[in-house]
Scaffold this active site. Structure first.
Site, PDB file in Angstrom:
ATOM      1  N   ARG A   1      -1.931   6.411   1.129  1.00  0.00           N
ATOM      2  CA  ARG A   1      -0.766   7.282   0.936  1.00  0.00           C
ATOM      3  C   ARG A   1      -1.233   8.725   0.883  1.00  0.00           C
ATOM      4  O   ARG A   1      -2.295   9.015   0.339  1.00  0.00           O
ATOM      5  CB  ARG A   1      -0.099   6.993  -0.411  1.00  0.00           C
TER       6      ARG A   1
ATOM      7  N   TYR B   1      -0.010   3.579   7.888  1.00  0.00           N
ATOM      8  CA  TYR B   1      -0.607   2.859   6.764  1.00  0.00           C
ATOM      9  C   TYR B   1       0.333   2.679   5.575  1.00  0.00           C
ATOM     10  O   TYR B   1       1.064   3.602   5.197  1.00  0.00           O
ATOM     11  CB  TYR B   1      -1.864   3.606   6.275  1.00  0.00           C
ATOM     12  N   GLY B   2       0.264   1.525   4.965  1.00  0.00           N
ATOM     13  CA  GLY B   2       0.852   1.203   3.661  1.00  0.00           C
ATOM     14  C   GLY B   2       2.076   1.972   3.228  1.00  0.00           C
ATOM     15  O   GLY B   2       3.127   1.949   3.881  1.00  0.00           O
TER      16      GLY B   2
ATOM     17  N   LYS C   1       7.316   2.229  -1.502  1.00  0.00           N
ATOM     18  CA  LYS C   1       7.325   3.410  -2.374  1.00  0.00           C
ATOM     19  C   LYS C   1       8.507   4.344  -2.026  1.00  0.00           C
ATOM     20  O   LYS C   1       9.133   4.912  -2.908  1.00  0.00           O
ATOM     21  CB  LYS C   1       6.002   4.158  -2.247  1.00  0.00           C
TER      22      LYS C   1
ATOM     23  N   HIS D   1       7.898   1.704 -11.348  1.00  0.00           N
ATOM     24  CA  HIS D   1       6.612   1.262 -10.802  1.00  0.00           C
ATOM     25  C   HIS D   1       6.014   0.252 -11.785  1.00  0.00           C
ATOM     26  O   HIS D   1       5.097   0.570 -12.530  1.00  0.00           O
ATOM     27  CB  HIS D   1       5.712   2.502 -10.654  1.00  0.00           C
TER      28      HIS D   1
ATOM     29  N   SER E   1      -1.501   3.488 -10.177  1.00  0.00           N
ATOM     30  CA  SER E   1      -2.066   2.753  -9.049  1.00  0.00           C
ATOM     31  C   SER E   1      -3.507   2.333  -9.345  1.00  0.00           C
ATOM     32  O   SER E   1      -4.280   3.116  -9.903  1.00  0.00           O
ATOM     33  CB  SER E   1      -2.053   3.632  -7.801  1.00  0.00           C
TER      34      SER E   1
ATOM     35  N   CYS F   1      -4.774   0.153 -11.425  1.00  0.00           N
ATOM     36  CA  CYS F   1      -5.178  -0.090 -12.827  1.00  0.00           C
ATOM     37  C   CYS F   1      -4.997  -1.554 -13.194  1.00  0.00           C
ATOM     38  O   CYS F   1      -4.962  -1.905 -14.368  1.00  0.00           O
ATOM     39  CB  CYS F   1      -4.360   0.770 -13.777  1.00  0.00           C
TER      40      CYS F   1
ATOM     41  N   THR G   1      -1.639  -5.975 -10.391  1.00  0.00           N
ATOM     42  CA  THR G   1      -1.611  -7.278  -9.708  1.00  0.00           C
ATOM     43  C   THR G   1      -2.357  -8.316 -10.546  1.00  0.00           C
ATOM     44  O   THR G   1      -1.908  -9.461 -10.673  1.00  0.00           O
ATOM     45  CB  THR G   1      -2.212  -7.152  -8.291  1.00  0.00           C
TER      46      THR G   1
ATOM     47  N   ASP H   1       4.460  -4.899  -8.529  1.00  0.00           N
ATOM     48  CA  ASP H   1       4.408  -3.442  -8.302  1.00  0.00           C
ATOM     49  C   ASP H   1       5.690  -2.691  -8.647  1.00  0.00           C
ATOM     50  O   ASP H   1       5.607  -1.552  -9.092  1.00  0.00           O
ATOM     51  CB  ASP H   1       4.053  -3.187  -6.829  1.00  0.00           C
TER      52      ASP H   1
ATOM     53  N   ARG I   1      -6.574  -3.515   1.802  1.00  0.00           N
ATOM     54  CA  ARG I   1      -5.457  -4.278   1.225  1.00  0.00           C
ATOM     55  C   ARG I   1      -5.314  -5.666   1.802  1.00  0.00           C
ATOM     56  O   ARG I   1      -5.742  -5.945   2.926  1.00  0.00           O
ATOM     57  CB  ARG I   1      -4.142  -3.524   1.518  1.00  0.00           C
TER      58      ARG I   1
HETATM   59  O1  O2Y Z   1      -2.262   3.720  -0.111  1.00  0.00           O
HETATM   60  C1  O2Y Z   1      -1.275   3.036   0.172  1.00  0.00           C
HETATM   61  O2  O2Y Z   1      -0.566   3.273   1.144  1.00  0.00           O
HETATM   62  C2  O2Y Z   1      -0.906   1.888  -0.641  1.00  0.00           C
HETATM   63  S1  O2Y Z   1      -0.473   2.414  -2.224  1.00  0.00           S
HETATM   64  C3  O2Y Z   1       0.076   1.037  -3.098  1.00  0.00           C
HETATM   65  C4  O2Y Z   1       0.201  -0.174  -2.479  1.00  0.00           C
HETATM   66  C5  O2Y Z   1       0.655  -1.260  -3.181  1.00  0.00           C
HETATM   67  C6  O2Y Z   1       1.000  -1.091  -4.482  1.00  0.00           C
HETATM   68  N1  O2Y Z   1       0.885   0.087  -5.090  1.00  0.00           N
HETATM   69  C7  O2Y Z   1       0.410   1.141  -4.450  1.00  0.00           C
HETATM   70  C8  O2Y Z   1       0.308   2.412  -5.233  1.00  0.00           C
HETATM   71  O3  O2Y Z   1      -0.272   3.389  -4.814  1.00  0.00           O
HETATM   72  O4  O2Y Z   1       0.842   2.430  -6.356  1.00  0.00           O
HETATM   73 MN    MN Z   2       1.896   0.653  -6.889  1.00  0.00          MN
END
Ligand code: O2Y
Ligand code: MN
Length: 646
Positions: free
Chosen positions: A111, A259-260, A268, A288, A310, A312, A315, A335, A430
């Site tokens: 992210r 990505y993600g 998110k 969250h 994130s 910590c 999961t 999450d 991931r």
């Molecule tokens: O970096 C990313 O795109 C993934 S971030 C993420 C993915 C799953 C659950 N939580 C997070 C987060 O950054 O809180």
């Molecule tokens: Mn998260």
């Protein structure tokens, strides 16, 4: 004639063109030529009018060659897997069942907070007023004009030569009164495959949508000028990446990253940023947080939600295998939690997601055996290493994978040897797995009314000073505890290193509106119910003088949850301290732990540490919220300072 008028006429023409040919003719404004859009899957004339309008507008802008309306079927999924596998974008993990490994462009691995924006008419609606000279750390604002300019600049013609996929998806069980629907348009097959895992996606959602409103999501991996002719396996445009949200019209626009959190827009962007603004308007909470059910040996079951920053261990806690005999943990989500009070005043939570997008490194049979089971089939791994026997590998699996006779390819595709100074897998690599693969999925995980929440946990990675567990004195104090979360930084975002960062409510990267108003919204919940959940703070990461963790963590965290459950049941097992209630000596079950943890150290409250902590929190609030900080939070600081000074 004005180009908008030409555009309108061509769109009208396109609409009236016989649909059985599955063709619509649209105009590309750059060269004023009529281009052909082939609808390769699905029928555009069967889309609800509002969806059709949205697609047409985006087709005009992005100029894809093809449109694929996703039905979410297995056949569609298999075809897309084949397309990506044939291109070499994903490789089969043959040792597992229907599992795939994607290696991204190394510039597109996480992210990007600095490029994530909330767009509102007034800046103050998006971010609090910070002190002059202080750059707000609570979000980035974009004006509607600047967003329009950015969208025009980035998206015009960005899908030329590509297929645009239309994904109808539901956040939350289809039809639940707590669920919401989104339509994502994307030019990434990888995103389609991942969204099918992470959300309920396909025809059933479209049917349910009818002509109702939905969250509009437009995503393109983008076309960087430098790479236009290189046809990279993972196209992206890192220099120009932008993730934009318009809460007033429920719109998300994301450019430049596949990505993600940047591209799976249900997660998110929708469930937290847009979700929190919808929640504010409608009187509920989008957080969250993980959601888990804990059952005692006597059969009594409690659900908790927990907000940790994130990476910590959300999961791990959500899927915990308790070491306490006779206790059972069942997972609802790892999450995100959408929560609202029901008519009886009970806070109910749903997990709006349909899968797990978990961090791979550190996951193993010791830390999270349930996750290891979950990823064994139907999983897309991203940026982990592969082994020559058709498996996957990442840091943390050293004891489980015998590498002696295997060749390993790292996340970049290069040969890798154990002990090498480079990591085999990216720190933010991931697994993306369907929730139904989780062997301890809670039976009520899709209950439309949600599960009843008894306790809300906040926490962070605090090596010093912060006790293993404490209970807030009341709701207002609990809101202050959430607003004051700090945690050692990790690599999920751009921040690296070992500083203790503020991450209020673990939501700092995900607020969809002014954090001052967000605190007020949390405070207002007190009026909604006589049965408020209790609020706790937990810290599994306190270290002793020798630098070692004082608490074993993982499955032994059940011991802390057990104490929390007893507090929820009204048991007299706590003593009051200036920062809240902590376990009475001997009430937290540590029997069987070897070595015996130093509970005195784990629960110690150093007044000087907490006075300094208060000073730091007050400074953070003063710099980042100034007059937007609700008076109730100043009252909490004052009261806590007085308690600590006695
Ligand atoms: O970096 C990313 O795109 C993934 S971030 C993420 C993915 C799953 C659950 N939580 C997070 C987060 O950054 O809180
Ligand atoms: Mn998260």
């Amino acid at each position: 004639m004005n180009s908008n008028v030409i555009r309108r006429i061509l769109v009208d023409l396109a609409r009236s063109y016989p649909s059985q040919y599955h063709q619509v003719y649209l105009n590309t404004l750059q060269n004023q030529q009529v281009r052909t859009l082939t609808v390769v899957h699905g029928q555009i004339d069967q889309l609800p009018q509002k969806v059709k309008d949205f697609v047409e507008e985006c087709v005009e802008l992005c100029c894809p060659d093809k449109l694929h309306i996703c039905d979410g079927s297995e056949e569609e999924n298999n075809n897309l897997i084949k397309v990506l596998a044939d291109k070499g974008v994903i490789n089969q993990v043959t040792k597992l069942e229907n599992c795939w490994l994607a290696r991204t462009n190394p510039k597109d691995t996480a992210r990007v907070e600095a490029k994530t924006f909330i767009c509102t008419e007034e800046k103050h609606d998006a971010v609090p007023r910070s002190k002059p000279g202080v750059q707000s750390k609570l979000g980035h604002w974009l004006s509607p004009d600047d967003m329009d300019k950015a969208v025009a600049e980035l998206f015009t013609g960005c899908m030329k030569g590509r297929t645009m996929f239309l994904l109808p998806y539901s956040m939350g069980p289809i039809g639940s009164p707590l669920s919401k629907i989104g339509i994502q348009l994307t030019d990434s097959e990888y995103v389609v495959l991942s969204m099918r895992i992470m959300t309920r996606m396909g025809q059933a959602v479209m049917k349910h949508l009818g002509n109702n409103d939905f969250v509009k999501c437009l995503h393109s991996v983008g076309t960087p000028k430098s790479e236009r002719h290189e046809n990279p396996l993972w196209p992206c445009d890192p220099e120009r990446t932008m993730i934009m949200h318009r809460p007033d019209c429920n719109e998300i626009v994301s450019y430049g990253s596949g990505y993600g959190g940047n591209s799976l827009l249900g997660k998110k962007c929708f469930a937290l940023r847009i979700g929190s603004t919808i929640a504010k308007r409608e009187g509920w909470l989008a957080e969250h947080m993980l959601i888990s059910g804990f059952t005692r040996p006597d059969g009594c079951k409690f659900y908790i939600t927990a907000a940790f920053p994130s990476q910590c261990g959300k999961t791990n806690l959500a899927m915990m295998t308790p070491t306490l005999k006779g206790y059972k943990v069942e997972c609802v989500g790892d999450d995100i939690a959408w929560m609202r009070f029901d008519k009886e005043g009970v806070l109910r939570a749903i997990n709006p997601e349909n899968g797990f997008f978990g961090v791979a490194p550190g996951t193993n049979h010791e830390s999270n055996p349930i996750a290891m089971e979950t990823v064994k089939k139907d999983t897309i791994f991203t940026n982990v290493a592969s082994t020559s026997d058709g498996g996957v590998y990442w840091e943390g699996l050293e004891k489980e994978v015998d590498l002696t006779h295997l060749k390993i390819c790292d996340w970049l595709g290069y040969e890798w040897t154990p002990g090498s100074k480079n990591l085999s897998s990216h720190g933010n690599s991931r697994f993306c797995s369907p929730a139904v693969n989780c062997p301890i999925l809670d039976h009520a995980w899709e209950a439309p009314e949600g599960v009843p929440v008894s306790a809300i946990l906040f926490g962070g990675r605090r090596p010093e000073g912060v006790p293993l567990v404490y209970e807030a004195l009341n709701w207002k104090h609990g809101v202050f505890v959430g607003a004051s979360i700090r945690s050692e930084a990790t690599s999920a975002a751009e921040f690296k290193g070992k500083t203790i960062m503020h991450d209020p409510f673990a939501m700092r990267p995900f607020f969809g509106y002014n954090f001052g108003k967000y605190i007020e919204h949390w405070l207002s919940m007190e009026k909604k119910s006589q049965k408020l959940p209790k609020i706790f703070h937990v810290n599994w990461f306190r270290k002793g003088k020798d630098g070692k963790f004082l608490w074993p963590g993982f499955g032994d965290n059940a011991r802390v949850i057990e104490w929390i459950m007893r507090r929820c049941a009204g048991e007299d097992v706590a003593i009051e301290t200036p920062i809240g209630w902590i376990p009475k000596p001997g009430t937290l079950h540590i029997e069987g732990l070897n070595p015996t943890p130093n509970m005195e150290e784990l629960l110690k409250i150093d007044k000087k540490f907490f006075l300094d902590e208060l000073t730091e929190i007050e400074k953070y609030f003063d710099e980042n919220l100034t007059t937007d900080l609700p008076q109730a939070m100043r009252d909490e600081i004052k009261a806590q300072r007085e308690r600590l000074s006695k």
